[in-house]
Scaffold this motif. Structure first.
Motif, PDB file in Angstrom:
ATOM      1  N   ILE A  12       4.659  72.157   2.986  1.00 26.91           N
ATOM      2  CA  ILE A  12       6.081  72.492   2.947  1.00 26.91           C
ATOM      3  C   ILE A  12       6.254  73.970   2.641  1.00 26.91           C
ATOM      4  CG2 ILE A  12       6.330  71.971   0.482  1.00 26.91           C
ATOM      5  CD1 ILE A  12       9.115  70.806   1.152  1.00 26.91           C
ATOM      6  N   PHE A  14       8.737  76.593   0.849  1.00 27.63           N
ATOM      7  CA  PHE A  14       9.796  76.548  -0.149  1.00 27.63           C
ATOM      8  C   PHE A  14       9.931  77.902  -0.825  1.00 27.63           C
ATOM      9  CE2 PHE A  14      11.303  75.702  -4.524  1.00 27.63           C
ATOM     10  CZ  PHE A  14      12.515  75.099  -4.227  1.00 27.63           C
ATOM     11  N   GLU A  15      11.112  78.489  -0.696  1.00 26.22           N
ATOM     12  CA  GLU A  15      11.438  79.776  -1.298  1.00 26.22           C
ATOM     13  C   GLU A  15      10.366  80.819  -1.026  1.00 26.22           C
ATOM     14  OE1 GLU A  15      12.528  79.431  -5.408  1.00 26.22           O
ATOM     15  OE2 GLU A  15      14.265  78.137  -4.971  1.00 26.22           O
ATOM     16  N   LYS A  68      13.322  71.824  -8.334  1.00 26.50           N
ATOM     17  CA  LYS A  68      13.874  71.953  -6.978  1.00 26.50           C
ATOM     18  C   LYS A  68      12.796  71.683  -5.935  1.00 26.50           C
ATOM     19  CE  LYS A  68      17.557  75.272  -8.086  1.00 26.50           C
ATOM     20  NZ  LYS A  68      18.039  76.664  -7.875  1.00 26.50           N
ATOM     21  N   LEU A  69      11.578  72.165  -6.180  1.00 23.37           N
ATOM     22  CA  LEU A  69      10.468  71.920  -5.254  1.00 23.37           C
ATOM     23  C   LEU A  69      10.174  70.429  -5.164  1.00 23.37           C
ATOM     24  CD1 LEU A  69       8.087  72.795  -3.481  1.00 23.37           C
ATOM     25  CD2 LEU A  69       6.769  73.188  -5.583  1.00 23.37           C
ATOM     26  N   GLN A  71      12.263  67.979  -5.713  1.00 24.18           N
ATOM     27  CA  GLN A  71      13.345  67.337  -4.967  1.00 24.18           C
ATOM     28  C   GLN A  71      13.183  67.578  -3.469  1.00 24.18           C
ATOM     29  OE1 GLN A  71      17.253  68.877  -5.726  1.00 24.18           O
ATOM     30  NE2 GLN A  71      18.279  67.148  -4.782  1.00 24.18           N
ATOM     31  N   GLU A  72      12.821  68.790  -3.091  1.00 17.11           N
ATOM     32  CA  GLU A  72      12.651  69.139  -1.673  1.00 17.11           C
ATOM     33  C   GLU A  72      11.542  68.284  -1.047  1.00 17.11           C
ATOM     34  OE1 GLU A  72      13.845  72.141   1.389  1.00 17.11           O
ATOM     35  OE2 GLU A  72      14.694  71.414  -0.489  1.00 17.11           O
ATOM     36  N   GLU A  75      12.694  64.458  -0.920  1.00 20.86           N
ATOM     37  CA  GLU A  75      13.761  64.187   0.045  1.00 20.86           C
ATOM     38  C   GLU A  75      13.306  64.388   1.487  1.00 20.86           C
ATOM     39  OE1 GLU A  75      16.980  66.735  -1.087  1.00 20.86           O
ATOM     40  OE2 GLU A  75      17.994  65.123  -2.155  1.00 20.86           O
ATOM     41  N   LYS A  76      12.574  65.477   1.745  1.00 21.45           N
ATOM     42  CA  LYS A  76      12.275  65.853   3.126  1.00 21.45           C
ATOM     43  C   LYS A  76      10.957  65.317   3.650  1.00 21.45           C
ATOM     44  CE  LYS A  76      15.127  70.000   3.273  1.00 21.45           C
ATOM     45  NZ  LYS A  76      15.194  71.446   3.586  1.00 21.45           N
ATOM     46  N   LYS A  80      11.722  60.541   3.150  1.00 22.38           N
ATOM     47  CA  LYS A  80      12.567  60.820   4.309  1.00 22.38           C
ATOM     48  C   LYS A  80      12.805  59.539   5.089  1.00 22.38           C
ATOM     49  CE  LYS A  80       8.665  62.067   7.246  1.00 22.38           C
ATOM     50  NZ  LYS A  80       7.976  63.137   7.963  1.00 22.38           N
ATOM     51  N   GLN A 200      18.127  65.252  -9.996  1.00 22.54           N
ATOM     52  CA  GLN A 200      17.926  66.646 -10.370  1.00 22.54           C
ATOM     53  C   GLN A 200      18.830  67.027 -11.542  1.00 22.54           C
ATOM     54  OE1 GLN A 200      18.787  69.468  -7.298  1.00 22.54           O
ATOM     55  NE2 GLN A 200      17.688  71.121  -8.309  1.00 22.54           N
TER      56      GLN A 200
END
Length: 217
Positions: A12, A14-15, A68-69, A71-72, A75-76, A80, A200
């Motif tokens: 993934i 991320f940022e 946040k990572l 959660q990403e 979720e994704k 998913k 979160q």
């Protein structure tokens, strides 16, 4: 979405950073087992990221970013939708809609899933640990035949008595449903079905209550 035109996900972005993920089905199932343990949510998030990314993952250098990572990724990638019309819960199972029940569990039904993969596909899931990708596992799971033990158990849980059944048939159905009932109560299922924003926000509230003293959790 499961697309044969695209490679399977193995990481993934991320940022501005790339993270390679261990998405072997058994590793993901281990994560779901961990999330069912009675641990503080921040410890759960930390352990999940270390299982997926690396045992050396530095969770505490930036806790907000780590949440946040997490959660990403969940979720994704992990939770998913394999079907655009199906929402999934914390454990990767179909999320119950209001007034609906949950009919299978990836953890509680492990024996039935194992037997069904062996029966339908001649796949011994122990032999493919560390190899079978999570997306492949899900595609095979949802495609199990109605003759498989897993699908039979789910069917029993979903079945409702009707007016054409005799008293004996209704009694037998009730006994089978009790025998194959999932152990979690409705309150636990509702917590699992909490949306990811809620998860979160809950983690943030817990962190705020600790005043940032995460080492004392």
């Amino acid at each position: 979405m499961f697309l044969l035109s695209q490679p399977l996900t193995d990481g993934i972005e991320f940022e501005g950073e790339s993270y390679k993920l261990d998405l072997a089905f058994d590793n993901v199932l281990l994560i779901f087992e961990l999330l069912e343990d009675d641990l503080h949510i921040l410890l759960q998030v930390e352990n999940v990221l270390r299982l997926l990314i690396s045992a050396d993952f530095d969770f505490y250098s930036n806790i907000e970013k780590s949440i946040k990572l997490y959660q990403e990724i969940m979720e994704k990638i992990i939770v998913k939708n394999s079907n655009a019309n199906v929402k999934r819960d914390l454990a990767g199972n179909p999320m119950p809609e209001p007034e609906q029940k949950k009919y299978y569990s990836l953890t509680e039904d492990a024996e039935y899933i194992y037997a069904s993969f062996l029966y339908d596909y001649n796949i011994d899931l122990f032999d493919v640990q560390g190899e079978l990708h999570w997306d492949k596992f899900n595609a095979l799971l949802i495609s199990l035949s109605e003759d498989s033990k897993f699908k039979q158990v789910v069917s029993i849980r979903q079945r409702k008595p009707d007016k054409n059944m005799t008293s004996e048939q209704k009694r037998e159905l009730k006994e089978m449903q009790e025998a194959y009932a999932l152990s979690k109560n409705q309150n636990e299922l509702e917590f699992e079905a909490m949306d990811w924003a809620g998860k979160q926000e809950y983690a943030r509230q817990q962190l705020a209550m600790k005043g940032g003293e995460v080492n004392g959790i």
